[in-house]
Design an enzyme around this catalytic site. Sequence first.
Site, PDB file in Angstrom:
ATOM      1  N   ARG A   1      -6.410  -9.266  15.595  1.00 54.59           N
ATOM      2  CA  ARG A   1      -7.201  -9.559  14.402  1.00 54.59           C
ATOM      3  C   ARG A   1      -8.123 -10.734  14.704  1.00 54.59           C
ATOM      4  O   ARG A   1      -7.761 -11.621  15.490  1.00 54.59           O
ATOM      5  CB  ARG A   1      -6.316  -9.943  13.203  1.00 54.59           C
ATOM      6  CG  ARG A   1      -5.396  -8.851  12.684  1.00 54.59           C
ATOM      7  CD  ARG A   1      -6.134  -7.712  12.023  1.00 54.59           C
ATOM      8  NE  ARG A   1      -5.213  -6.766  11.396  1.00 54.59           N
ATOM      9  CZ  ARG A   1      -4.624  -5.741  12.023  1.00 54.59           C
ATOM     10  NH1 ARG A   1      -4.862  -5.521  13.305  1.00 54.59           N
ATOM     11  NH2 ARG A   1      -3.810  -4.927  11.364  1.00 54.59           N
TER      12      ARG A   1
ATOM     13  N   TYR B   1      -5.173   1.752  -0.069  1.00 55.27           N
ATOM     14  CA  TYR B   1      -5.985   0.575  -0.425  1.00 55.27           C
ATOM     15  C   TYR B   1      -7.421   0.737   0.092  1.00 55.27           C
ATOM     16  O   TYR B   1      -8.394   0.588  -0.658  1.00 55.27           O
ATOM     17  CB  TYR B   1      -5.305  -0.651   0.187  1.00 55.27           C
ATOM     18  CG  TYR B   1      -6.033  -1.951   0.085  1.00 55.27           C
ATOM     19  CD1 TYR B   1      -6.165  -2.622  -1.124  1.00 55.27           C
ATOM     20  CD2 TYR B   1      -6.549  -2.565   1.236  1.00 55.27           C
ATOM     21  CE1 TYR B   1      -6.798  -3.859  -1.186  1.00 55.27           C
ATOM     22  CE2 TYR B   1      -7.175  -3.799   1.176  1.00 55.27           C
ATOM     23  CZ  TYR B   1      -7.297  -4.437  -0.038  1.00 55.27           C
ATOM     24  OH  TYR B   1      -7.917  -5.660  -0.091  1.00 55.27           O
TER      25      TYR B   1
ATOM     26  N   TYR C   1       7.921  -2.299   7.253  1.00 60.33           N
ATOM     27  CA  TYR C   1       7.147  -1.813   6.105  1.00 60.33           C
ATOM     28  C   TYR C   1       7.663  -0.514   5.499  1.00 60.33           C
ATOM     29  O   TYR C   1       7.126  -0.048   4.494  1.00 60.33           O
ATOM     30  CB  TYR C   1       5.685  -1.587   6.505  1.00 60.33           C
ATOM     31  CG  TYR C   1       4.971  -2.838   6.959  1.00 60.33           C
ATOM     32  CD1 TYR C   1       4.583  -3.816   6.040  1.00 60.33           C
ATOM     33  CD2 TYR C   1       4.664  -3.050   8.305  1.00 60.33           C
ATOM     34  CE1 TYR C   1       3.911  -4.961   6.462  1.00 60.33           C
ATOM     35  CE2 TYR C   1       4.001  -4.196   8.720  1.00 60.33           C
ATOM     36  CZ  TYR C   1       3.626  -5.146   7.788  1.00 60.33           C
ATOM     37  OH  TYR C   1       2.969  -6.279   8.187  1.00 60.33           O
TER      38      TYR C   1
ATOM     39  N   TYR D   1       0.821  -1.221   0.000  1.00 61.42           N
ATOM     40  CA  TYR D   1       0.000   0.000   0.000  1.00 61.42           C
ATOM     41  C   TYR D   1       0.849   1.263   0.000  1.00 61.42           C
ATOM     42  O   TYR D   1       0.472   2.281  -0.573  1.00 61.42           O
ATOM     43  CB  TYR D   1      -0.962   0.030   1.198  1.00 61.42           C
ATOM     44  CG  TYR D   1      -1.820  -1.201   1.357  1.00 61.42           C
ATOM     45  CD1 TYR D   1      -1.990  -2.118   0.320  1.00 61.42           C
ATOM     46  CD2 TYR D   1      -2.475  -1.462   2.553  1.00 61.42           C
ATOM     47  CE1 TYR D   1      -2.775  -3.250   0.472  1.00 61.42           C
ATOM     48  CE2 TYR D   1      -3.266  -2.589   2.710  1.00 61.42           C
ATOM     49  CZ  TYR D   1      -3.405  -3.488   1.671  1.00 61.42           C
ATOM     50  OH  TYR D   1      -4.173  -4.601   1.836  1.00 61.42           O
TER      51      TYR D   1
END
Length: 361
Positions: free
Chosen positions: A228, A155, A298, A83
């Site tokens: 999650r 995204y 990232y 992303y």
Amino acid sequence: MSATRVAVVGAGGFIGSHLVPGLLERFDCGVDAVDVDLHKLECSDARVQPIVGRVEDARLVDELTSRCQVIISLTALCNPAQYSSIPLEVIDGSFTHLLPLVTRCAERQVRLIHFSTAEVYGRRALDAQGEPAERMNEDESCFLLGPVERERWTYACAKQLLERVIWAHGQHGSLPFTIIRPFNTIGGRMDYLPGIDGEGTPRVLACFMNALLRGQPLPLVNGGQQRRAFMDVSDMVEAVCRVLERPKQSNGQIFNLGNPDNDVSIAELARALAAAFASQLPERAPARYEVVSAEAMYGPGYDDTQERVPDIGKARRLLGWKPQKSLAESLPSIVHDYIERYADRVAAARPAPLSRLASCE
Ligand code: UGA
């Protein structure tokens, strides 16, 4: 289901490769299985027409929407590492390239079952007033994306805009649609292993399996306290079959599909996966863990969701669906799938020991 022909666009991806056999088991229909790469689709049923092609190919879109009664669209670049590293491709993959497909479906009134994402909710669950809530709800939650410089949200933003386009075609035109927001679906064949059949950083399940198979520490981003709710892909397949079976109940609806009972921290997932791995390969050294920063993992522009729990009341009510598999039930077969597919390739890819390298010179 009244459809005789269904197009699954993205049939070679993780969910698509499970969905196609699931559809064939349930329905007597033909399937146009479309993807740029179909190697994950291990399905030799004569009712499947494999089509190697791209969703942005206007001729293909024209063909699919003229011969299929239902289009299931799954294509996207859906790994968070992409992303902020290739945001323009991510926006094209989730929005630009799909617009003509949506327009054609609307013009021809072809039923569209579109996979959006739980990412549209953003950083955390909010209620209709924008106050913190426990669960994300399709028809009430406000969305909370980060600032533009946090490119993680490219995204979510692209996916959200396409949802709004689809919604407008349904409200102001006559597009029969259902939007699905998947929440961290996991299963065999998910993503890839870096250096074996892909490059870069895949999603967390494949990152952890990669580390376990290579005997490396499992990277816990910022300590792994973020949570999650993981759902087994078989529960996703069942839900999509029910969407197909119940057009009246599902037309014009957005559904969260996820498993709120499998809400765990990422550190807990790491430990559970390591335990499942150890029970299948007990001779391996015990798993190790390392805390890594989000920036190291990232690069700049990343942002995270601390928790992401779906409200699945609507799917339960309208589809009579409820996810069945606990994480403890899912993980052994997922670990088995990765070991089967990758253990030998990882071993073969390992650098040769120094003594052998020396003797080669
Ligand atoms: C992603 C996608 O953005 C969603 O569109 C998609 O629906 C969702 O995955 C999914 O799998 O369904 P996210 O859950 O943030 O969202 O992606 P993951 O890469 O699986 O990361 C989950 C969490 O684990 C993140 O907090 C991440 O920082 C962390 N993580 C990831 C680690 O701690 N270690 C790793 O090695 C990789």
